[in-house]
Design a protein around this motif. Structure first.
Motif, mmCIF file in Angstrom:
data_model
loop_
_atom_site.group_PDB
_atom_site.id
_atom_site.type_symbol
_atom_site.label_atom_id
_atom_site.label_comp_id
_atom_site.label_asym_id
_atom_site.label_seq_id
_atom_site.Cartn_x
_atom_site.Cartn_y
_atom_site.Cartn_z
ATOM 1 N N PHE A 19 -62.286 -26.150 11.116
ATOM 2 C CA PHE A 19 -61.741 -27.676 10.834
ATOM 3 C C PHE A 19 -60.962 -27.401 9.337
ATOM 4 N N ALA A 20 -61.794 -26.872 8.452
ATOM 5 C CA ALA A 20 -61.780 -27.062 6.983
ATOM 6 C C ALA A 20 -60.578 -25.832 6.785
ATOM 7 N N SER A 21 -60.597 -24.872 7.304
ATOM 8 C CA SER A 21 -59.527 -23.705 7.172
ATOM 9 C C SER A 21 -58.108 -24.251 7.719
ATOM 10 N N VAL A 22 -58.010 -25.023 8.627
ATOM 11 C CA VAL A 22 -56.659 -25.558 9.466
ATOM 12 C C VAL A 22 -56.271 -26.639 8.258
ATOM 13 N N LEU A 81 -58.268 -33.945 15.140
ATOM 14 C CA LEU A 81 -58.667 -33.159 16.474
ATOM 15 C C LEU A 81 -57.587 -32.615 17.505
ATOM 16 N N SER A 82 -56.390 -33.313 17.377
ATOM 17 C CA SER A 82 -55.466 -32.846 18.203
ATOM 18 C C SER A 82 -54.872 -31.550 17.671
ATOM 19 N N LEU A 83 -54.818 -31.722 16.157
ATOM 20 C CA LEU A 83 -54.271 -30.614 15.468
ATOM 21 C C LEU A 83 -55.106 -29.449 15.813
ATOM 22 N N TYR A 84 -56.353 -29.439 15.497
ATOM 23 C CA TYR A 84 -57.530 -28.585 15.775
ATOM 24 C C TYR A 84 -57.349 -27.726 17.135
ATOM 25 N N ALA A 85 -57.027 -28.833 18.177
ATOM 26 C CA ALA A 85 -56.981 -28.613 19.632
ATOM 27 C C ALA A 85 -55.910 -27.450 19.776
ATOM 28 N N GLU A 86 -54.625 -27.777 19.146
ATOM 29 C CA GLU A 86 -53.630 -27.109 19.398
ATOM 30 C C GLU A 86 -53.614 -25.664 18.794
ATOM 31 N N PRO A 402 -65.429 -46.530 12.912
ATOM 32 C CA PRO A 402 -66.252 -45.162 12.826
ATOM 33 C C PRO A 402 -66.495 -44.597 11.643
ATOM 34 N N SER A 403 -67.608 -43.898 11.351
ATOM 35 C CA SER A 403 -68.007 -43.517 10.266
ATOM 36 C C SER A 403 -67.459 -42.226 9.925
ATOM 37 N N ALA A 404 -66.983 -41.647 10.789
ATOM 38 C CA ALA A 404 -66.629 -40.281 10.640
ATOM 39 C C ALA A 404 -65.452 -39.761 11.755
ATOM 40 N N ALA A 405 -64.434 -39.017 11.339
ATOM 41 C CA ALA A 405 -63.668 -38.435 12.488
ATOM 42 C C ALA A 405 -64.485 -37.541 13.233
ATOM 43 N N ARG A 406 -64.758 -37.889 14.608
ATOM 44 C CA ARG A 406 -65.824 -37.201 15.265
ATOM 45 C C ARG A 406 -65.180 -36.507 16.279
ATOM 46 N N GLY A 410 -67.414 -31.545 21.762
ATOM 47 C CA GLY A 410 -66.303 -30.280 22.243
ATOM 48 C C GLY A 410 -66.379 -30.442 22.711
ATOM 49 N N GLY A 411 -66.066 -30.656 23.103
ATOM 50 C CA GLY A 411 -66.239 -29.724 23.296
ATOM 51 C C GLY A 411 -66.013 -29.791 23.455
ATOM 52 N N ARG A 412 -64.606 -28.378 23.523
ATOM 53 C CA ARG A 412 -65.476 -28.507 24.420
ATOM 54 C C ARG A 412 -66.138 -29.643 23.733
ATOM 55 N N THR A 413 -66.033 -31.545 23.530
ATOM 56 C CA THR A 413 -66.540 -32.350 22.920
ATOM 57 C C THR A 413 -66.862 -32.799 23.194
ATOM 58 N N PRO A 414 -65.962 -32.242 23.137
ATOM 59 C CA PRO A 414 -66.575 -33.537 24.031
ATOM 60 C C PRO A 414 -67.737 -33.909 23.307
ATOM 61 N N GLY A 415 -68.113 -33.785 21.923
ATOM 62 C CA GLY A 415 -69.551 -33.322 21.641
ATOM 63 C C GLY A 415 -69.291 -32.323 22.531
ATOM 64 N N SER A 416 -67.957 -31.122 22.969
ATOM 65 C CA SER A 416 -67.965 -30.607 24.018
ATOM 66 C C SER A 416 -68.678 -29.333 24.046
ATOM 67 N N THR A 417 -69.139 -28.550 25.123
ATOM 68 C CA THR A 417 -69.736 -27.261 25.047
ATOM 69 C C THR A 417 -69.156 -26.408 26.292
ATOM 70 N N ARG A 418 -68.988 -25.294 26.400
ATOM 71 C CA ARG A 418 -69.023 -24.532 27.702
ATOM 72 C C ARG A 418 -70.354 -24.851 28.330
ATOM 73 N N GLY A 419 -70.501 -25.432 29.358
ATOM 74 C CA GLY A 419 -71.632 -26.027 30.023
ATOM 75 C C GLY A 419 -71.794 -27.233 29.482
#
Length: 431
Positions: A19-22, A81-86, A402-406, A410-419
């Motif tokens: 995220f920081a690099s983007v 998040l939309s930029l990171y997802a792209e 909200p206190s943070a951009a959450r 994940g991811g996968r947030t969905p707080g997402s993960t694969r799985g």
């Protein structure tokens, strides 16, 4: 496959401080300076940080206020998040142009099985170098690559190569690579297990490897003991599984100040349920189970879940269940810091004919929410929402700031993960 990475067909590719690099790519004037992605204010939390900030001790999940005390010159950005997802979609498409065997773990990392790509692209080490160059040329960010014969070793190798590097661990080198590592490096060793292992005198992977499996099983339980014994000897038979189905998705919110009003909590649960349902519909999933998370002012956290009679992707149905779970807690003006709603045990919508059994009322709700989805795609998120979520002047309202951009993960947030579609996030964006 011959060459300098013979026997190594698994790559683990991990974006560096994704995220920081983007954000630095978007704000080139910040290159070489400490940058933090996360929420500002007393409740803000660090999501990602550049390596310049990490040198001061800043890391993901740290309160932003503390991070700024450690690194006062850091620039704090809210995140997108939309930029990171792209960017993630583009990177994953690049991976799939190399091999169809790509298993994403979160927005910023994935396993690749390149056993079938050698004739076209060369040795796995050459493929790793090619990927690193392509990611940098096309996205302007760096990644680190681990090359090994198994997923477990490849992931550890990429971690050791950070930032912007590549590490090859050939089969004959696995023990020399693994055994000096701390026991906390093993998958499945969390803080409590690590503490237990340290009490037993096992500080390194090598220490653990030389303890008989039966002894580990008596100390940690049959499954955990056997699992860690195998990993300590580099044995990980799992294959790279492309696009493993998501198992859960959800959203959570940290309030700007502690909340003790059940009306406010109910409104937040409704908003989170609507968001979660929208994610289900966009992914073609139905949820069999709904769970809630409640975190109190003292950081004590509880979860509750309920399995539905019929799988659903309707926000109102998720909310009805989430609200019932919350009300059943019987909280009496308890001060609440965070609430979350998660849809679990997901099934593909097309494989669940029982959805056709919904009554007219449920069909009406679903049709209305599908119409809201279409409006959101055309006019933006929040274009249509339940009246309960509007202020009296008709503007969108929130139960708490909200206190943070959450990014959910994940991811996968969905707080997402694969799985779990929300991995950091999956995954952890703080790579």
């Amino acid at each position: 496959m011959g060459g300098r990475a013979q026997g190594c067909t698994v790559l683990h590719v991990d974006m560096d401080a994704f995220f920081a690099s983007v954000e630095v790519r978007r704000h080139p004037e910040l290159a070489g300076t400490p940058v933090i992605v996360g929420g500002a204010g007393n409740r803000g939390v660090v999501t990602s940080a550049t390596y310049e900030a990490r040198r001061y001790g800043v890391h993901a999940a740290m309160p932003t206020a503390r991070a700024l005390r450690l690194c006062p010159t850091a620039t704090v950005l809210p995140g997108d998040l939309s930029l990171y997802a792209e960017v993630s979609r583009s990177v994953m498409a690049l991976f799939r142009s190399i091999t169809p065997l790509v298993e994403p773990l979160s927005l910023d990392e994935a396993f690749l099985d390149v056993s079938g790509a050698g004739r076209r692209l060369g040795d796995p080490a050459e493929i790793g170098e090619y990927l690193r160059a392509r990611v940098f040329d096309e996205q302007g960010i760096t990644c680190s690559v681990g090359v090994a014969g198994s997923k477990f070793v490849a992931k550890l190798a990429s971690t050791s190569a950070k930032p912007d590097g590549m590490r090859i661990v050939r089969p004959a080198e696995v023990m020399d690579f693994l055994h000096p590592l701390p026991v906390g490096a093993l998958w499945g060793v969390g803080p409590k297990t690590e503490e237990q292992l340290l009490r037993l005198g096992m500080r390194t992977v090598g220490d653990l490897a030389h303890v008989p499996a039966r002894t580990l099983q008596r100390a940690l339980g049959p499954a955990a003991g056997a699992h860690l014994h195998e990993l300590a000897w580099g044995r990980d038979p799992r294959r790279v599984v492309p696009d493993e189905p998501e198992k859960s998705t959800g959203h959570e919110e940290t309030f700007g100040t502690d909340v003790d009003d059940p009306v406010v909590i109910h409104r937040e649960l409704l908003l989170l349920s609507e968001r979660t349902a929208g994610r289900l519909r966009s992914g073609g999933w139905l949820a069999r189970t709904v769970s809630i998370k409640v975190r109190f002012a003292d950081f004590a956290t509880i979860t509750r879940s309920r399995t539905l009679d019929v799988p659903t992707d309707v926000g109102q149905e998720l909310y009805d269940t989430a609200r019932a779970l919350f009300d059943a807690l019987g909280l009496d003006r308890a001060r609440i810091r965070l609430v979350g709603v998660r849809a679990e045990r997901l099934v593909e919508a097309g494989s669940a004919p029982q959805q056709l059994e919904l009554g007219a009322r449920e069909h009406g709700r679903r049709d209305a929410e599908l119409a809201a989805d279409r409006a959101a795609r055309r006019f933006g998120a929040g274009a249509v929402r339940p009246a309960t979520l509007l202020h009296r002047d008709g503007r969108p309202g929130r139960a708490g700031r909200p206190s943070a951009a959450r990014p959910a993960a994940g991811g996968r947030t969905p707080g997402s993960t694969r799985g779990a579609p929300d991995r950091p996030a999956a995954g952890n964006p703080e790579g």
